[in-house]
Design a protein around this motif. Structure first.
Motif, PDB file in Angstrom:
ATOM      1  N   ASN A  54       1.005   9.836  -1.799  1.00  0.00           N
ATOM      2  CA  ASN A  54      -0.271   9.135  -1.646  1.00  0.00           C
ATOM      3  C   ASN A  54      -1.091   9.105  -2.933  1.00  0.00           C
ATOM      4  O   ASN A  54      -1.925   8.223  -3.118  1.00  0.00           O
ATOM      5  CB  ASN A  54      -1.090   9.762  -0.516  1.00  0.00           C
ATOM      6  CG  ASN A  54      -0.315   9.744   0.792  1.00  0.00           C
ATOM      7  OD1 ASN A  54       0.131  10.773   1.272  1.00  0.00           O
ATOM      8  ND2 ASN A  54      -0.116   8.569   1.344  1.00  0.00           N
TER       9      ASN A  54
ATOM     10  N   VAL B  11       0.761  -2.828   9.603  1.00  0.00           N
ATOM     11  CA  VAL B  11       0.686  -1.478   9.059  1.00  0.00           C
ATOM     12  C   VAL B  11       1.529  -0.546   9.936  1.00  0.00           C
ATOM     13  O   VAL B  11       1.269  -0.388  11.120  1.00  0.00           O
ATOM     14  CB  VAL B  11      -0.788  -0.997   8.997  1.00  0.00           C
ATOM     15  CG1 VAL B  11      -0.863   0.434   8.503  1.00  0.00           C
ATOM     16  CG2 VAL B  11      -1.610  -1.923   8.105  1.00  0.00           C
ATOM     17  N   ASP B  12       2.543   0.034   9.317  1.00  0.00           N
ATOM     18  CA  ASP B  12       3.484   0.913  10.003  1.00  0.00           C
ATOM     19  C   ASP B  12       2.813   2.261  10.294  1.00  0.00           C
ATOM     20  O   ASP B  12       2.374   2.947   9.377  1.00  0.00           O
ATOM     21  CB  ASP B  12       4.707   1.096   9.080  1.00  0.00           C
ATOM     22  CG  ASP B  12       5.772   1.975   9.703  1.00  0.00           C
ATOM     23  OD1 ASP B  12       5.573   2.440  10.844  1.00  0.00           O
ATOM     24  OD2 ASP B  12       6.805   2.202   9.047  1.00  0.00           O
ATOM     25  N   GLY B  13       2.738   2.617  11.548  1.00  0.00           N
ATOM     26  CA  GLY B  13       2.078   3.863  11.915  1.00  0.00           C
ATOM     27  C   GLY B  13       2.974   5.081  11.839  1.00  0.00           C
ATOM     28  O   GLY B  13       2.522   6.208  12.023  1.00  0.00           O
ATOM     29  N   PHE B  16       3.674   7.984   7.200  1.00  0.00           N
ATOM     30  CA  PHE B  16       2.416   8.301   6.545  1.00  0.00           C
ATOM     31  C   PHE B  16       2.515   8.325   5.028  1.00  0.00           C
ATOM     32  O   PHE B  16       1.607   7.879   4.322  1.00  0.00           O
ATOM     33  CB  PHE B  16       1.871   9.641   7.037  1.00  0.00           C
ATOM     34  CG  PHE B  16       0.504   9.908   6.502  1.00  0.00           C
ATOM     35  CD1 PHE B  16      -0.592   9.256   7.039  1.00  0.00           C
ATOM     36  CD2 PHE B  16       0.317  10.760   5.431  1.00  0.00           C
ATOM     37  CE1 PHE B  16      -1.858   9.460   6.529  1.00  0.00           C
ATOM     38  CE2 PHE B  16      -0.949  10.966   4.915  1.00  0.00           C
ATOM     39  CZ  PHE B  16      -2.033  10.317   5.470  1.00  0.00           C
ATOM     40  N   ALA B  19       2.015   5.051   3.413  1.00  0.00           N
ATOM     41  CA  ALA B  19       0.791   4.312   3.750  1.00  0.00           C
ATOM     42  C   ALA B  19       0.113   3.827   2.480  1.00  0.00           C
ATOM     43  O   ALA B  19       0.158   4.491   1.455  1.00  0.00           O
ATOM     44  CB  ALA B  19      -0.170   5.207   4.531  1.00  0.00           C
ATOM     45  N   TYR B  48      -7.627   0.217   1.875  1.00  0.00           N
ATOM     46  CA  TYR B  48      -6.777   1.416   1.896  1.00  0.00           C
ATOM     47  C   TYR B  48      -7.326   2.443   2.879  1.00  0.00           C
ATOM     48  O   TYR B  48      -6.574   3.028   3.661  1.00  0.00           O
ATOM     49  CB  TYR B  48      -6.703   2.023   0.495  1.00  0.00           C
ATOM     50  CG  TYR B  48      -5.811   3.236   0.393  1.00  0.00           C
ATOM     51  CD1 TYR B  48      -4.432   3.133   0.576  1.00  0.00           C
ATOM     52  CD2 TYR B  48      -6.335   4.490   0.100  1.00  0.00           C
ATOM     53  CE1 TYR B  48      -3.622   4.241   0.475  1.00  0.00           C
ATOM     54  CE2 TYR B  48      -5.527   5.604  -0.012  1.00  0.00           C
ATOM     55  CZ  TYR B  48      -4.168   5.476   0.167  1.00  0.00           C
ATOM     56  OH  TYR B  48      -3.361   6.572   0.068  1.00  0.00           O
ATOM     57  N   GLU B  51      -6.500   1.248   6.254  1.00  0.00           N
ATOM     58  CA  GLU B  51      -5.062   1.361   6.495  1.00  0.00           C
ATOM     59  C   GLU B  51      -4.700   2.813   6.841  1.00  0.00           C
ATOM     60  O   GLU B  51      -3.970   3.083   7.794  1.00  0.00           O
ATOM     61  CB  GLU B  51      -4.342   0.924   5.211  1.00  0.00           C
ATOM     62  CG  GLU B  51      -2.930   0.456   5.423  1.00  0.00           C
ATOM     63  CD  GLU B  51      -2.236   0.106   4.103  1.00  0.00           C
ATOM     64  OE1 GLU B  51      -2.917  -0.238   3.112  1.00  0.00           O
ATOM     65  OE2 GLU B  51      -1.006   0.194   4.079  1.00  0.00           O
ATOM     66  N   ILE B  52      -5.247   3.743   6.057  1.00  0.00           N
ATOM     67  CA  ILE B  52      -4.983   5.166   6.300  1.00  0.00           C
ATOM     68  C   ILE B  52      -5.509   5.557   7.684  1.00  0.00           C
ATOM     69  O   ILE B  52      -4.844   6.269   8.438  1.00  0.00           O
ATOM     70  CB  ILE B  52      -5.660   6.033   5.203  1.00  0.00           C
ATOM     71  CG1 ILE B  52      -4.962   5.814   3.848  1.00  0.00           C
ATOM     72  CG2 ILE B  52      -5.672   7.497   5.586  1.00  0.00           C
ATOM     73  CD1 ILE B  52      -3.565   6.351   3.767  1.00  0.00           C
ATOM     74  N   VAL B  55      -3.163   4.489  10.335  1.00  0.00           N
ATOM     75  CA  VAL B  55      -1.948   5.310  10.379  1.00  0.00           C
ATOM     76  C   VAL B  55      -2.239   6.673  11.008  1.00  0.00           C
ATOM     77  O   VAL B  55      -1.501   7.159  11.861  1.00  0.00           O
ATOM     78  CB  VAL B  55      -1.350   5.479   8.959  1.00  0.00           C
ATOM     79  CG1 VAL B  55      -0.148   6.410   9.001  1.00  0.00           C
ATOM     80  CG2 VAL B  55      -0.944   4.133   8.385  1.00  0.00           C
ATOM     81  N   GLY B  60      -0.778   2.814  13.633  1.00  0.00           N
ATOM     82  CA  GLY B  60      -0.561   1.546  12.929  1.00  0.00           C
ATOM     83  C   GLY B  60      -1.436   0.429  13.465  1.00  0.00           C
ATOM     84  O   GLY B  60      -2.297   0.656  14.323  1.00  0.00           O
TER      85      GLY B  60
END
Lengths: 108, 142
Positions: A54, B11-13, B16, B19, B48, B51-52, B55, B60
């Motif tokens: 990250n 957005v793929d959950g 991580f 992400a 971002y 998005e985070i 996740v 997602g």
């Protein structure tokens, strides 16, 4: 100074150096990624001990000049390759965050 | 909004550590369009954080970024648990993220506050058990 010049001065090892000519104009220190995103300025050298994937995204989005992993921390597996791919410089400082920042203030 | 350009992302959950892909892609796309660097930075940081959040909390979701003449609009939609108390969630430092997430450097309770800070307008519609829809706008000044 540029990231390349910093490395010449400090001899710190690098984990990824795809953009050595980036200019460093300031320093930000922190490990909580949202704080870093909110506070780090463009072209800062970012000192942290976080070493996961990250940090590459955070450095890309905040547009920092480089990540400096302090305390002798090395990036997690795969992070260096990702950083190369994304154009993010990662340096590894063998000394603590405070001492790393102190050295930077001498050079900047 | 005629002639507006839009980008859609799923957005793929599940992943991580990866992400942020959508935000990095948005940043690239906006750079190609030649938008001012500070606008790009604000949009990509706000996105971002969103998005985070999707996740960490919602498994997602979807993101839509629309580049219009006067603003960039980001819409984040998820089918997660929803936010019970939006006012509380907006307070800097308030977080319900689990410890595993905190150990990765997230969960500082700065996500929503950062999204508000970096955008000119932000609207949160959330229903517990149904999901959350966040609309943010960054204005383009001439």
């Amino acid at each position: 100074m540029t990231v390349r010049e910093l490395i010449q001065q400090t001899q710190w090892p690098t984990a990824a150096l795809p953009a050595a000519d980036r200019e460093i104009t300031g320093v930000y220190m922190g490990d909580l990624l949202s704080w870093v995103m909110g506070r780090a300025k463009e072209s800062d050298a970012w000192i942290t001990i976080m070493s996961n994937n990250n940090i590459v995204a955070v450095a890309t989005l905040a547009d920092t000049a480089c990540i400096i992993l302090a305390e002798g921390v090395t990036p997690d597996p795969g992070v260096a390759a990702l950083a190369e791919q994304k154009g993010v410089n990662i340096l590894c400082s063998p000394v603590g965050a405070y001492e790393t920042a102190r050295l930077l203030s001498e050079y900047l | 909004m005629s002639g507006a350009l839009s980008f859609h992302f799923d957005v793929d959950g599940e992943n991580f550590t990866m992400a942020g892909q959508a935000s990095v892609q948005v940043k690239k796309n906006l750079r190609r369009l030649g938008l001012p660097p500070e606008v790009i930075r604000r949009v990509s940081i706000a996105m971002y954080e969103g998005e985070i959040n999707m996740v960490i909390h919602a498994g997602g979701g979807h993101a839509e970024v629309v580049v219009a003449e006067d603003a960039i609009e980001i819409v984040l939609q998820d089918n997660g648990p929803g936010i019970a108390n939006i006012e509380q969630a907006m307070q800097a430092g308030f977080s319900t993220a689990p410890d595993a997430i905190r150990s990765l450097g997230f969960g500082a309770g700065m996500g929503l506050p950062n999204m508000k800070r970096y955008t000119d307008e932000m609207d949160i519609q959330s229903e517990v058990g149904r999901g959350t829809r966040i609309t943010m706008r960054v204005l383009l000044e001439n």
